[in-house]
Design a protein around this motif. Structure first.
Motif, short mmCIF file in Angstrom:
data_model
loop_
_atom_site.label_atom_id
_atom_site.label_comp_id
_atom_site.label_asym_id
_atom_site.label_seq_id
_atom_site.Cartn_x
_atom_site.Cartn_y
_atom_site.Cartn_z
N THR A 135 49.66 28.87 66.11
CA THR A 135 48.27 28.42 66.23
C THR A 135 48.22 27.11 67.03
N HIS A 136 47.05 26.81 67.57
CA HIS A 136 46.85 25.54 68.30
C HIS A 136 46.41 24.47 67.30
N SER A 137 47.36 24.08 66.46
CA SER A 137 47.08 23.07 65.44
C SER A 137 48.33 22.24 65.22
N VAL A 138 48.25 21.30 64.29
CA VAL A 138 49.38 20.42 64.03
C VAL A 138 50.45 21.11 63.20
N TRP A 139 50.11 22.22 62.52
CA TRP A 139 51.04 22.82 61.56
C TRP A 139 52.30 23.39 62.20
N PRO A 140 52.24 24.07 63.34
CA PRO A 140 53.49 24.52 63.96
C PRO A 140 54.45 23.38 64.29
N TYR A 141 53.88 22.23 64.68
CA TYR A 141 54.73 21.09 65.01
C TYR A 141 55.33 20.47 63.74
N LEU A 142 54.58 20.46 62.66
CA LEU A 142 55.11 19.98 61.39
C LEU A 142 56.18 20.93 60.86
N PHE A 143 55.98 22.23 61.06
CA PHE A 143 56.99 23.21 60.68
C PHE A 143 58.28 22.99 61.48
N THR A 144 58.14 22.77 62.77
CA THR A 144 59.29 22.49 63.62
C THR A 144 60.00 21.21 63.18
#
Length: 213
Positions: A135-144
């Protein structure tokens, strides 16, 4: 012919076999129990991908299996760190109450974000089957960030242990874990995190196969 379902079926069989073999070897050892749980998670991951990487199944089936397999592709970093702490005999840390919310709580929260369409949502139909999109949100980056931090800490701990372990056998085991762990982490990040984030959708997400290293 699409060979990816056969690859994931092979992975599933190997993970289940290894899980049974390891727990039978020494069911009382904490390292064996953690390793068995991690291998069963990988078996679930591969089993789900066996159907997701099959273009004959619908997108709704792919979505359901992606959410189910989040137990594995989200939880594996926590299991990896837990295993390394047990393997390197960090008994004092293993007794700390704050450790287990980090190992289980953070992954459970990220699984919840996946189940509420905050991590991966939407698919592209590729030659190998369905490829999910972040998704275009902060969550994928926090997951990474979560994966990177947990795996990096684990690799650092096992690297230190590799140089100071009390026996040659332990040092050899630690070196194998460290070298294969680095290779698995780098390749898995490329196929399952970096390539999807930059839009390279024709590269299959095969971290479950890379883990067999």
């Amino acid at each position: 012919m699409n060979f990816f379902p056969f690859l994931h079926f092979f992975n599933t069989v190997v993970y289940v076999y290894l899980a049974i073999y390891i727990v039978i070897k020494n069911p009382k050892a904490l390292t064996n129990r953690i390793c068995t749980a991690a291998l069963l998670c990988f078996a679930l991951w591969s089993c789900c991908l066996m159907f997701t990487h099959n273009p004959y199944y619908s997108e709704s089936v792919a979505k359901l299996l992606l959410n189910i397999s989040a137990v594995s592709w989200v939880g594996f970093a926590g299991f990896s760190l837990w295993f390394i702490l047990a393997f390197t005999e960090k008994k004092q840390i293993l007794q700390k109450k704050w450790l287990y919310p980090l190992i289980f709580g953070v992954p459970l929260f990220l699984m919840y974000k996946q189940w509420t369409n905050s991590l991966m949502v939407g698919f592209t139909k590729e030659y190998f089957g369905w490829k999910p999109h972040y998704t275009h949100s902060v969550w994928p980056y926090l997951f990474t960030f979560y994966c990177f931090v947990y795996l990096s800490i684990g690799l650092y701990i096992v690297f230190r242990y590799m140089r100071s372990a009390p026996s040659a056998l332990k040092r050899k085991q630690a070196s194998v874990i460290f070298i294969t762990g680095v290779a698995t982490t780098v390749l898995g990040f490329l196929t399952d995190i970096f390539f999807p984030l930059v839009g390279l959708n024709d590269v299959p997400n095969i971290a479950d196969s890379i883990v067999l290293i």
